[in-house]
Write a protein that holds these residues in place. Sequence first.
Motif, short mmCIF file in Angstrom:
data_model
loop_
_atom_site.label_atom_id
_atom_site.label_comp_id
_atom_site.label_asym_id
_atom_site.label_seq_id
_atom_site.Cartn_x
_atom_site.Cartn_y
_atom_site.Cartn_z
N GLY A 91 54.62 100.60 48.46
CA GLY A 91 55.38 101.38 47.50
C GLY A 91 54.89 101.20 46.09
N THR A 92 53.81 101.87 45.74
CA THR A 92 53.26 101.79 44.39
C THR A 92 52.97 103.18 43.87
N LEU A 93 52.92 103.29 42.54
CA LEU A 93 52.60 104.55 41.88
C LEU A 93 51.76 104.23 40.66
N ARG A 94 50.69 105.02 40.45
CA ARG A 94 49.78 104.77 39.33
C ARG A 94 49.79 105.98 38.40
N VAL A 95 50.08 105.72 37.12
CA VAL A 95 50.27 106.79 36.14
C VAL A 95 49.46 106.47 34.89
N ALA A 96 48.79 107.49 34.33
CA ALA A 96 48.04 107.32 33.08
C ALA A 96 48.48 108.40 32.09
N GLN A 131 39.61 109.72 29.40
CA GLN A 131 39.73 108.57 30.30
C GLN A 131 40.87 108.77 31.29
N VAL A 132 41.95 109.43 30.85
CA VAL A 132 43.05 109.74 31.76
C VAL A 132 42.52 110.60 32.91
N ARG A 133 41.72 111.60 32.59
CA ARG A 133 41.15 112.46 33.63
C ARG A 133 40.33 111.64 34.62
N GLU A 134 39.50 110.73 34.10
CA GLU A 134 38.66 109.92 35.00
C GLU A 134 39.51 109.01 35.87
N LEU A 135 40.59 108.49 35.33
CA LEU A 135 41.47 107.64 36.13
C LEU A 135 42.11 108.43 37.27
N VAL A 136 42.44 109.68 37.01
CA VAL A 136 43.03 110.53 38.05
C VAL A 136 41.97 110.91 39.09
N VAL A 137 40.79 111.31 38.62
CA VAL A 137 39.76 111.80 39.53
C VAL A 137 39.10 110.67 40.31
N ASN A 138 38.79 109.56 39.62
CA ASN A 138 38.00 108.50 40.25
C ASN A 138 38.70 107.16 40.40
N GLY A 139 39.81 106.98 39.69
CA GLY A 139 40.43 105.66 39.67
C GLY A 139 41.65 105.51 40.53
N GLY A 140 41.98 106.53 41.32
CA GLY A 140 43.11 106.41 42.23
C GLY A 140 44.47 106.58 41.58
N PHE A 141 44.52 107.12 40.35
CA PHE A 141 45.81 107.35 39.71
C PHE A 141 46.38 108.67 40.21
N SER A 142 47.69 108.70 40.47
CA SER A 142 48.32 109.87 41.06
C SER A 142 48.66 110.94 40.03
N VAL A 155 40.32 119.07 38.71
CA VAL A 155 41.66 118.47 38.79
C VAL A 155 42.69 119.58 38.94
N ASP A 156 43.76 119.28 39.68
CA ASP A 156 44.91 120.17 39.67
C ASP A 156 45.67 119.91 38.37
N HIS A 157 46.21 120.94 37.77
CA HIS A 157 46.88 120.74 36.49
C HIS A 157 47.95 121.80 36.27
N ARG A 158 48.85 121.47 35.38
CA ARG A 158 49.88 122.41 34.93
C ARG A 158 50.29 122.01 33.52
N VAL A 159 50.74 122.98 32.74
CA VAL A 159 51.18 122.69 31.38
C VAL A 159 52.45 121.84 31.43
N ASP A 273 42.46 116.44 45.84
CA ASP A 273 42.19 116.23 47.26
C ASP A 273 43.36 115.60 48.01
N THR A 274 44.50 115.48 47.36
CA THR A 274 45.65 114.87 48.02
C THR A 274 46.90 115.70 47.78
N GLN A 275 47.77 115.73 48.76
CA GLN A 275 49.06 116.38 48.59
C GLN A 275 49.98 115.46 47.79
N LYS A 276 50.88 116.06 47.04
CA LYS A 276 51.79 115.27 46.23
C LYS A 276 52.84 114.63 47.14
N SER A 277 52.93 113.32 47.07
CA SER A 277 53.90 112.59 47.87
C SER A 277 55.30 112.78 47.30
N ARG A 278 56.28 112.34 48.04
CA ARG A 278 57.66 112.41 47.55
C ARG A 278 57.82 111.58 46.28
N LEU A 279 57.16 110.41 46.22
CA LEU A 279 57.26 109.57 45.03
C LEU A 279 56.66 110.28 43.82
#
Length: 306
Positions: A91-96, A131-142, A155-159, A273-279
């Motif tokens: 149960g972990t979540l990574r945010v940048a 760097q936030v983009r790189e953390l999402v794309v390559n660093g495993g941040f959700s 990257v998937d994105h929205r305003v 490349d991943t579906q958004k989890s419930r968390l």
Amino acid sequence: MNHRQLEIFHAVMISGSASRAAELLQVTQPAVSRAIADLEGAIGFSLFDRVRGRLVPTPEGQLLFSDVRSSFIGLDRLRASAARIRDFGSGTLRVASLAAYGNTVLPRAIRLFRDRHPEIAITFQIALSAQVRELVVNGGFSIGLAADEVDLSGVDHRVFSTGRACCVMPPGHPLAAKPVIRPADLDGVAFIALSAEDRARARLNAVLDAAGARPNVVVETPFAATVCALALEGIGVGLSQAVAAEGFVERGLVLRPFEPEVYFKTFLLFRPDTQKSRLVKDFIAALLAARDRGAPKAALSRRPRH
């Protein structure tokens, strides 16, 4: 060539000598020298020149080290991941986030999220938008929050928000007497500028150029919150969005609308490349609630229509 030899080579390169590498790895110095010699024999070229008893990396050694270092960065990430699983389970979540929201909206969102999910551990990092983009794309941040100058390809994105820029200044500044700040008001004024790559700065520059106004740029910084801190210290006038000024207004920082209107835009970023989890979905809901909860205080901002 084996992993132990590469580990010793890596230790010598980062420590600068065989003796310090031996201390790091808790082995003898002859064992380090022997491993380096065995590695050189296995790969067929010299990694170091021996100069007066010192190991000086050869050009080939430097080239090999660049790849070895990348491998060890990957191993460090695996160790960190294993530690999180050991300490917190799955149960972990990574945010940048960029700093403007990382010091304001994100702490509120984390509190709201943990009210619902107290068992979930959160890794939270503040960084520049690229760097936030790189953390999402390559660093495993959700989840990532980044300004609109970031490269959105891959990257998937929205305003997430569109905030109107305002002028920030110390109390008692001559411009504080004006209800609205216009380009001509900034001509020749000591000015705290955002970095050149910031899209909001580019939009401001276009407005200033059209009016023939030239502020006197005295400091340049990538962070809107730093603009506010410097303005509060009397360094000059700056441009910021109201959300970044939270905490500074209470200490006396003066905000005035700027016209014609200039806007900051912020995006939510997700791994493609991943579906958004419930968390992840729950954290997005907390982010939106935290954004809206701060809106009454940030009267100069607006939210996007969905």
